[in-house]
Write an enzyme that holds these catalytic residues in place. Sequence first.
Site, PDB file in Angstrom:
ATOM      1  N   SER A   1       0.826  -1.201   0.000  1.00  0.00           N
ATOM      2  CA  SER A   1       0.000   0.000   0.000  1.00  0.00           C
ATOM      3  C   SER A   1       0.864   1.256   0.000  1.00  0.00           C
ATOM      4  O   SER A   1       1.985   1.250   0.530  1.00  0.00           O
ATOM      5  CB  SER A   1      -0.841  -0.012   1.277  1.00  0.00           C
ATOM      6  OG  SER A   1      -1.441   1.241   1.494  1.00  0.00           O
TER       7      SER A   1
ATOM      8  N   TYR B   1      -1.467  -0.059  10.288  1.00  0.00           N
ATOM      9  CA  TYR B   1      -1.755  -0.804   9.051  1.00  0.00           C
ATOM     10  C   TYR B   1      -0.568  -0.692   8.086  1.00  0.00           C
ATOM     11  O   TYR B   1      -0.069  -1.696   7.572  1.00  0.00           O
ATOM     12  CB  TYR B   1      -3.040  -0.256   8.422  1.00  0.00           C
ATOM     13  CG  TYR B   1      -3.225  -0.621   6.974  1.00  0.00           C
ATOM     14  CD1 TYR B   1      -3.672  -1.889   6.611  1.00  0.00           C
ATOM     15  CD2 TYR B   1      -2.947   0.291   5.948  1.00  0.00           C
ATOM     16  CE1 TYR B   1      -3.826  -2.225   5.274  1.00  0.00           C
ATOM     17  CE2 TYR B   1      -3.110  -0.038   4.620  1.00  0.00           C
ATOM     18  CZ  TYR B   1      -3.543  -1.299   4.289  1.00  0.00           C
ATOM     19  OH  TYR B   1      -3.692  -1.627   2.975  1.00  0.00           O
TER      20      TYR B   1
ATOM     21  N   LYS C   1       2.410  -3.538   6.501  1.00  0.00           N
ATOM     22  CA  LYS C   1       2.783  -3.741   5.090  1.00  0.00           C
ATOM     23  C   LYS C   1       4.304  -3.649   4.920  1.00  0.00           C
ATOM     24  O   LYS C   1       4.903  -4.424   4.199  1.00  0.00           O
ATOM     25  CB  LYS C   1       2.064  -2.725   4.196  1.00  0.00           C
ATOM     26  CG  LYS C   1       0.543  -2.896   4.160  1.00  0.00           C
ATOM     27  CD  LYS C   1       0.154  -4.216   3.517  1.00  0.00           C
ATOM     28  CE  LYS C   1      -1.333  -4.484   3.548  1.00  0.00           C
ATOM     29  NZ  LYS C   1      -1.698  -5.809   2.998  1.00  0.00           N
TER      30      LYS C   1
HETATM   31  C1  UD1 Z   1      -6.273   4.916   2.988  1.00  0.00           C
HETATM   32  C2  UD1 Z   1      -4.865   4.451   3.079  1.00  0.00           C
HETATM   33  C3  UD1 Z   1      -4.565   3.403   2.043  1.00  0.00           C
HETATM   34  C4  UD1 Z   1      -5.507   2.284   2.197  1.00  0.00           C
HETATM   35  C5  UD1 Z   1      -6.890   2.831   2.018  1.00  0.00           C
HETATM   36  C6  UD1 Z   1      -7.889   1.715   2.184  1.00  0.00           C
HETATM   37  C7  UD1 Z   1      -3.183   5.983   3.870  1.00  0.00           C
HETATM   38  C8  UD1 Z   1      -2.299   7.136   3.511  1.00  0.00           C
HETATM   39  N1  UD1 Z   1      -3.971   5.547   2.890  1.00  0.00           N
HETATM   40  O1  UD1 Z   1      -6.371   5.750   1.811  1.00  0.00           O
HETATM   41  O2  UD1 Z   1      -3.263   2.915   2.182  1.00  0.00           O
HETATM   42  O3  UD1 Z   1      -5.220   1.324   1.220  1.00  0.00           O
HETATM   43  O4  UD1 Z   1      -7.145   3.840   2.993  1.00  0.00           O
HETATM   44  O5  UD1 Z   1      -8.279   1.508   3.469  1.00  0.00           O
HETATM   45  O6  UD1 Z   1      -3.205   5.505   4.973  1.00  0.00           O
HETATM   46  N2  UD1 Z   1     -12.714  11.463   2.503  1.00  0.00           N
HETATM   47  C9  UD1 Z   1     -13.717  12.365   2.765  1.00  0.00           C
HETATM   48  N3  UD1 Z   1     -14.888  11.906   3.262  1.00  0.00           N
HETATM   49  C10 UD1 Z   1     -15.126  10.587   3.544  1.00  0.00           C
HETATM   50  C11 UD1 Z   1     -14.085   9.662   3.266  1.00  0.00           C
HETATM   51  C12 UD1 Z   1     -12.898  10.135   2.747  1.00  0.00           C
HETATM   52  O7  UD1 Z   1     -13.563  13.574   2.547  1.00  0.00           O
HETATM   53  O8  UD1 Z   1     -16.213  10.250   4.021  1.00  0.00           O
HETATM   54  C13 UD1 Z   1     -11.459  11.931   1.898  1.00  0.00           C
HETATM   55  C14 UD1 Z   1     -10.218  11.642   2.748  1.00  0.00           C
HETATM   56  O9  UD1 Z   1      -9.967  12.687   3.617  1.00  0.00           O
HETATM   57  C15 UD1 Z   1      -9.163  11.511   1.657  1.00  0.00           C
HETATM   58  C16 UD1 Z   1      -9.902  10.966   0.433  1.00  0.00           C
HETATM   59  O10 UD1 Z   1     -11.284  11.250   0.690  1.00  0.00           O
HETATM   60  O11 UD1 Z   1      -8.644  12.768   1.333  1.00  0.00           O
HETATM   61  C17 UD1 Z   1      -9.725   9.489   0.228  1.00  0.00           C
HETATM   62  O12 UD1 Z   1      -9.951   8.823   1.456  1.00  0.00           O
HETATM   63  P1  UD1 Z   1     -10.011   7.240   1.598  1.00  0.00           P
HETATM   64  O13 UD1 Z   1     -10.878   6.683   0.527  1.00  0.00           O
HETATM   65  O14 UD1 Z   1     -10.342   6.906   3.008  1.00  0.00           O
HETATM   66  O15 UD1 Z   1      -8.534   6.729   1.235  1.00  0.00           O
HETATM   67  P2  UD1 Z   1      -7.120   7.153   1.846  1.00  0.00           P
HETATM   68  O16 UD1 Z   1      -7.232   7.621   3.232  1.00  0.00           O
HETATM   69  O17 UD1 Z   1      -6.474   8.034   0.847  1.00  0.00           O
END
Ligand code: UD1
Length: 319
Positions: free
Chosen positions: A116, A140, A144
Amino acid sequence: MPKVLVIGGAGYIGSHVVKALLQSQYSVRVYDDLSSGHEINLFANAEFIKGDILDYPSLNEAMKGIDAVVFLAAKKAVGESMINPEKYAVNNIVGSVNVLNAMAENEVKAIVFSSSAAVYGIPQYVPMDEKHPLNPLNFYGFTKVETERLMQWYDALKGIKYTSLRYFNAAGYDADGDVKGKDKEPQNLLPILMEVVTGKRDFLQIFGNDYDTRDGTCLRDYIHVTDLATAHVLSIKRLLEGKESLIVNLGTGTGTSVKEIVIAAEKVFEKNIPVKYAERRSGDPAVLLASNETARKELGWEPKYTNIEDIIRTFAKIY
Ligand code: UD1
């Protein structure tokens, strides 16, 4: 054709990998405990063994007659890993030890591992290549890194060649609708957004709009799950040709902001998506972006989905 054991083959990414392997004429055996995977994700022309990676005798039995392994089974909720590291240490680290030991015992010499972008932590530069320092911000991501280190030692000591695929943000579903299992408790942006689209939730929370990005919301590198799956097939092929171990970032190299995702989804589904702005989520870097040069050069890989609307459209197959 060679026989591939897909550990975690009933899960979200695993089931797409199984489909891609079958399409490339590999013989496939799935090993999955169905804790987060779905029975409906299993393909009729792949063998299935229900089992846990913590059950060594069962795993060892499943390894018989196998030429290569794709190892995806793991716990993956970043937030939970910080509250319950014990669970992640056992499943993701002890589980990895079991997989590698069963491979050593059965003289299986090739493994493709689900790593990841979480191994990197806050980017020191973007786009990130595989030489970027490893500094995971959550447990997590640490698990990895540990599995990658274990694989380095098993390569040196046991001759097991590995390819570690560091996924950026996996998204989308099989365009033919062949993978049917939805995320049970979605934690990621796109599955949550789909619950807003389908009316299961009233609004989407956007975590932070004061980041140093073009619109103040976080930028991520969303990669379609079928493109991820293709990279696994290419990695298996490469390892079975006798090539050396490799670490590969998998992303498109393009960033999309949370706001841009919402706008794209509104266009694709032709409806308004209500949003509410919330505080920044702890541990979220402003920008995560992959350099995919290694994937292109070493695997001959190229993403087919380069447009976020096309990626989002594929969610409609199952939601
Ligand atoms: C995270 C992990 C990644 C993991 C993935 C799956 C890190 C850096 N990344 O990705 O390794 O494989 O989760 O579990 O740890 N967001 C919102 N609203 C929401 C949900 C998300 O605004 O309700 C935003 C988050 O702030 C982020 C983006 O959307 O900026 C993507 O979020 P998300 O889909 O959770 O993935 P990551 O956090 O990037």
